[in-house]
Design a protein around this motif. Structure first.
Motif, PDB file in Angstrom:
ATOM      1  N   MET A  39       0.817  -1.204   0.000  1.00 26.73           N
ATOM      2  CA  MET A  39       0.000   0.000   0.000  1.00 26.73           C
ATOM      3  C   MET A  39       0.856   1.261   0.000  1.00 26.73           C
ATOM      4  SD  MET A  39      -3.257  -0.710  -0.079  1.00 26.73           S
ATOM      5  CE  MET A  39      -4.108   0.701   0.632  1.00 26.73           C
ATOM      6  N   ARG A  40       2.163   1.124   0.316  1.00 30.37           N
ATOM      7  CA  ARG A  40       3.011   2.310   0.447  1.00 30.37           C
ATOM      8  C   ARG A  40       4.085   2.403  -0.636  1.00 30.37           C
ATOM      9  NH1 ARG A  40       2.927   0.267   5.771  1.00 30.37           N
ATOM     10  NH2 ARG A  40       5.077  -0.445   5.553  1.00 30.37           N
ATOM     11  N   VAL A  41       4.239   1.364  -1.462  1.00 28.68           N
ATOM     12  CA  VAL A  41       5.332   1.379  -2.441  1.00 28.68           C
ATOM     13  C   VAL A  41       4.790   1.683  -3.828  1.00 28.68           C
ATOM     14  CG1 VAL A  41       6.651  -0.286  -1.095  1.00 28.68           C
ATOM     15  CG2 VAL A  41       5.129  -1.105  -2.909  1.00 28.68           C
ATOM     16  N   PRO A  42       5.627   2.266  -4.700  1.00 29.85           N
ATOM     17  CA  PRO A  42       5.181   2.567  -6.056  1.00 29.85           C
ATOM     18  C   PRO A  42       5.104   1.312  -6.924  1.00 29.85           C
ATOM     19  CG  PRO A  42       7.489   3.139  -5.801  1.00 29.85           C
ATOM     20  CD  PRO A  42       6.986   2.752  -4.429  1.00 29.85           C
ATOM     21  N   MET A  43       4.375   1.419  -8.003  1.00 35.43           N
ATOM     22  CA  MET A  43       4.260   0.320  -8.943  1.00 35.43           C
ATOM     23  C   MET A  43       5.604   0.045  -9.620  1.00 35.43           C
ATOM     24  SD  MET A  43       2.288   0.214 -12.595  1.00 35.43           S
ATOM     25  CE  MET A  43       0.780   0.926 -11.981  1.00 35.43           C
ATOM     26  N   ARG A  44       5.879  -1.245  -9.864  1.00 35.24           N
ATOM     27  CA  ARG A  44       7.040  -1.634 -10.658  1.00 35.24           C
ATOM     28  C   ARG A  44       6.558  -2.330 -11.920  1.00 35.24           C
ATOM     29  NH1 ARG A  44      10.591  -5.160  -9.259  1.00 35.24           N
ATOM     30  NH2 ARG A  44       9.346  -6.353  -7.789  1.00 35.24           N
ATOM     31  N   LEU A  45       7.250  -2.089 -13.016  1.00 40.04           N
ATOM     32  CA  LEU A  45       6.890  -2.679 -14.296  1.00 40.04           C
ATOM     33  C   LEU A  45       7.968  -3.653 -14.748  1.00 40.04           C
ATOM     34  CD1 LEU A  45       5.641   0.447 -16.289  1.00 40.04           C
ATOM     35  CD2 LEU A  45       4.218  -1.466 -15.534  1.00 40.04           C
ATOM     36  N   THR A  46       7.545  -4.840 -15.164  1.00 39.79           N
ATOM     37  CA  THR A  46       8.423  -5.783 -15.842  1.00 39.79           C
ATOM     38  C   THR A  46       7.794  -6.066 -17.199  1.00 39.79           C
ATOM     39  OG1 THR A  46       9.151  -6.804 -13.769  1.00 39.79           O
ATOM     40  CG2 THR A  46       9.476  -8.069 -15.800  1.00 39.79           C
ATOM     41  N   VAL A  47       8.510  -5.722 -18.260  1.00 38.84           N
ATOM     42  CA  VAL A  47       7.945  -5.786 -19.607  1.00 38.84           C
ATOM     43  C   VAL A  47       8.693  -6.829 -20.429  1.00 38.84           C
ATOM     44  CG1 VAL A  47       7.350  -4.478 -21.688  1.00 38.84           C
ATOM     45  CG2 VAL A  47       7.351  -3.348 -19.446  1.00 38.84           C
ATOM     46  N   ARG A  48       7.935  -7.711 -21.063  1.00 36.92           N
ATOM     47  CA  ARG A  48       8.531  -8.747 -21.900  1.00 36.92           C
ATOM     48  C   ARG A  48       7.875  -8.760 -23.286  1.00 36.92           C
ATOM     49  NH1 ARG A  48       7.914 -11.483 -16.859  1.00 36.92           N
ATOM     50  NH2 ARG A  48       9.890 -12.231 -15.971  1.00 36.92           N
ATOM     51  N   LYS A  49       8.715  -8.801 -24.278  1.00 36.79           N
ATOM     52  CA  LYS A  49       8.258  -9.056 -25.646  1.00 36.79           C
ATOM     53  C   LYS A  49       8.339 -10.553 -25.866  1.00 36.79           C
ATOM     54  CE  LYS A  49       9.542  -8.020 -30.456  1.00 36.79           C
ATOM     55  NZ  LYS A  49      10.081  -9.370 -30.785  1.00 36.79           N
ATOM     56  N   THR A  50       7.299 -11.147 -26.429  1.00 37.56           N
ATOM     57  CA  THR A  50       7.256 -12.600 -26.495  1.00 37.56           C
ATOM     58  C   THR A  50       6.761 -13.120 -27.843  1.00 37.56           C
ATOM     59  OG1 THR A  50       6.385 -14.594 -25.397  1.00 37.56           O
ATOM     60  CG2 THR A  50       4.906 -12.709 -25.556  1.00 37.56           C
ATOM     61  N   ILE A  51       7.233 -14.292 -28.175  1.00 42.19           N
ATOM     62  CA  ILE A  51       6.617 -15.147 -29.192  1.00 42.19           C
ATOM     63  C   ILE A  51       6.328 -16.446 -28.459  1.00 42.19           C
ATOM     64  CG2 ILE A  51       6.891 -16.368 -31.386  1.00 42.19           C
ATOM     65  CD1 ILE A  51       8.816 -14.227 -32.280  1.00 42.19           C
ATOM     66  N   PRO A  52       5.075 -16.678 -28.041  1.00 46.55           N
ATOM     67  CA  PRO A  52       4.788 -17.831 -27.183  1.00 46.55           C
ATOM     68  C   PRO A  52       5.341 -19.143 -27.741  1.00 46.55           C
ATOM     69  CG  PRO A  52       2.876 -16.400 -27.308  1.00 46.55           C
ATOM     70  CD  PRO A  52       3.868 -15.858 -28.289  1.00 46.55           C
ATOM     71  N   PHE A  53       5.956 -19.934 -26.866  1.00 47.42           N
ATOM     72  CA  PHE A  53       6.595 -21.216 -27.149  1.00 47.42           C
ATOM     73  C   PHE A  53       7.939 -21.073 -27.851  1.00 47.42           C
ATOM     74  CE2 PHE A  53       2.016 -22.800 -27.581  1.00 47.42           C
ATOM     75  CZ  PHE A  53       1.923 -23.053 -26.230  1.00 47.42           C
ATOM     76  N   VAL A  54       8.338 -19.855 -28.208  1.00 44.88           N
ATOM     77  CA  VAL A  54       9.593 -19.663 -28.942  1.00 44.88           C
ATOM     78  C   VAL A  54      10.589 -18.845 -28.143  1.00 44.88           C
ATOM     79  CG1 VAL A  54      10.655 -18.772 -31.054  1.00 44.88           C
ATOM     80  CG2 VAL A  54       8.393 -19.840 -31.149  1.00 44.88           C
ATOM     81  N   GLU A  55      10.214 -17.615 -27.718  1.00 47.16           N
ATOM     82  CA  GLU A  55      11.159 -16.790 -26.990  1.00 47.16           C
ATOM     83  C   GLU A  55      10.446 -15.732 -26.170  1.00 47.16           C
ATOM     84  OE1 GLU A  55      13.688 -14.707 -29.721  1.00 47.16           O
ATOM     85  OE2 GLU A  55      12.086 -13.370 -30.406  1.00 47.16           O
ATOM     86  N   ASP A  56      11.106 -15.324 -25.091  1.00 46.15           N
ATOM     87  CA  ASP A  56      10.708 -14.173 -24.287  1.00 46.15           C
ATOM     88  C   ASP A  56      11.927 -13.265 -24.168  1.00 46.15           C
ATOM     89  OD1 ASP A  56       8.299 -15.508 -23.774  1.00 46.15           O
ATOM     90  OD2 ASP A  56       9.100 -16.406 -21.942  1.00 46.15           O
ATOM     91  N   ILE A  57      11.705 -11.969 -24.342  1.00 48.50           N
ATOM     92  CA  ILE A  57      12.792 -11.006 -24.189  1.00 48.50           C
ATOM     93  C   ILE A  57      12.356  -9.956 -23.179  1.00 48.50           C
ATOM     94  CG2 ILE A  57      14.275  -9.333 -25.334  1.00 48.50           C
ATOM     95  CD1 ILE A  57      13.743 -10.781 -27.971  1.00 48.50           C
ATOM     96  N   CYS A  58      13.049  -9.895 -22.043  1.00 48.25           N
ATOM     97  CA  CYS A  58      12.744  -8.875 -21.047  1.00 48.25           C
ATOM     98  C   CYS A  58      13.370  -7.563 -21.490  1.00 48.25           C
ATOM     99  CB  CYS A  58      13.278  -9.278 -19.676  1.00 48.25           C
ATOM    100  SG  CYS A  58      12.845  -8.102 -18.365  1.00 48.25           S
TER     101      CYS A  58
END
Length: 357
Positions: free
Chosen positions: A269-288
């Motif tokens: 309730m007191r901390v700011p939002m954090r974002l983790t963003v990933r570009k993906t091709i499901p079953f092939v690759e994830d790139i953070c």
């Protein structure tokens, strides 16, 4: 096709690797770029993940491109959610079940040993013709909206804003002399508002944009801020327990995320939002791509909800909202984006307008 409840994979070449759940006040944003998907065999594998109803909806779309985007949108929901480790295992993405709330927002139905229970995972999806994004949180309702940075607006921006935005927002846009900067600010305001009403689970037809105001705040490194509620037509539903993130995505889109603070955690309730963003091709690759040039925080905002009456009387409002709901369903069946849908409603007068005389 065989059904596996745990450690499922479409084939040995494409495993579904397990993921840690988002931490309190963290949003995981997954996105795909439809133009990157050329493999027919991979798209066919995605189709096998869908429920019969989802398959029917995908195939009902007119044209290959609309069908592909609808397929990718459903895949982008099923594959990440199936990978999150709850009770120390991932699940078969085909086994996931969904329901819609009374305003049509999809929600996950979670199965436990004791039967169905509220899901700890919340998600929301948004798409344009060139990018599809899905936001995922734990114990926090979420709304996400994306729009192309170069999106052209056919209507006069200020006339459009006067119809749907609050007085403060109209004055803010009116003070911008550069037409290109004004257009960009309009797009940012729009997606922030859209993300908020989607987080509420109601959508713009049930939470008119004029009932709240987006106010800018000096940017900080967090990329998020609180929502301050002054007053509202819905005092029970609208609270100040919300945080926002506004950022550029893949150098081509603006994205806005709104999430409710995790009420189960005093720290959250007191901390700011954090974002983790990933570009993906499901079953092939994830790139953070978090922390790279592909994700650029734009600014922070405060949202003040101001009580403001609608422009039409209750009887006309009820009638026009009914027409609007039918027209919205028609637009969605054709794969319209949010902007295209709103322009259609405006042009056809299905959206409530001010009575004159």
């Amino acid at each position: 096709m065989r059904s596996f409840q745990r450690n499922f994979s479409v084939s040995s070449s494409f495993p579904l690797l397990p993921l840690q759940l988002p931490s309190p006040m963290e949003t995981h944003v997954w996105f795909v770029l439809p133009d990157e998907f050329k493999s027919v065999s991979l798209l066919n594998q995605y189709m096998e993940l869908l429920s019969p109803c989802e398959k029917e909806n995908v195939l009902s779309m007119r044209g290959d491109q609309l069908q592909k985007r609808a397929l990718l949108a459903r895949t982008l929901v099923r594959t990440p959610i199936a990978r999150y480790q709850i009770n120390n295992h991932v699940v078969d993405p085909r086994s996931l079940k969904f329901k819609k709330n009374i305003h049509g927002k999809p929600e996950l139905v979670w199965e436990s040993d004791d039967g169905q229970c509220p899901s700890p995972l919340h998600f929301n999806i948004s798409h344009t013709s060139s990018l599809i994004a899905c936001g995922v949180t734990v114990n926090s309702p979420i709304g996400i909206d994306v729009e192309e940075k170069q999106r052209k607006i056919k209507n006069n921006i200020l006339a459009f804003a006067r119809r749907y935005f609050s007085l403060y927002e109209v004055e803010h846009l009116s003070a911008i002399s550069d037409s290109e900067v004004q257009r960009q600010e309009f797009v940012k305001l729009w997606i922030l508002k859209e993300a908020y009403v989607k987080a509420l689970g109601r959508g713009f037809s049930a939470a008119p944009f004029k009932t709240f105001t987006i106010r800018e705040k000096d940017a900080t490194n967090s990329g998020a801020s609180e929502v301050v509620v002054e007053s509202s037509d819905h005092p029970v539903s609208l609270t100040n327990n919300w945080q926002f993130g506004l950022f550029e995505l893949a150098s081509s889109h603006y994205a806005a995320v709104c999430m409710e603070k995790d009420k189960t955690s005093d720290v959250a309730m007191r901390v700011p939002m954090r974002l983790t963003v990933r570009k993906t091709i499901p079953f092939v690759e994830d790139i953070c791509i978090s922390g790279t040039d592909a994700v650029v925080v734009v600014k922070c905002v405060d949202v003040c909800l101001v009580k403001q009456p609608l422009d039409c009387d209750s009887r006309d409002r009820t009638l026009k909202r009914g027409c609007c709901s039918l027209a919205t369903g028609f637009c969605r069946s054709l794969g319209f984006s949010q902007f295209a849908m709103f322009n259609f409603l405006l042009a056809t007068r299905f959206w409530p307008v001010k009575r004159r005389g």
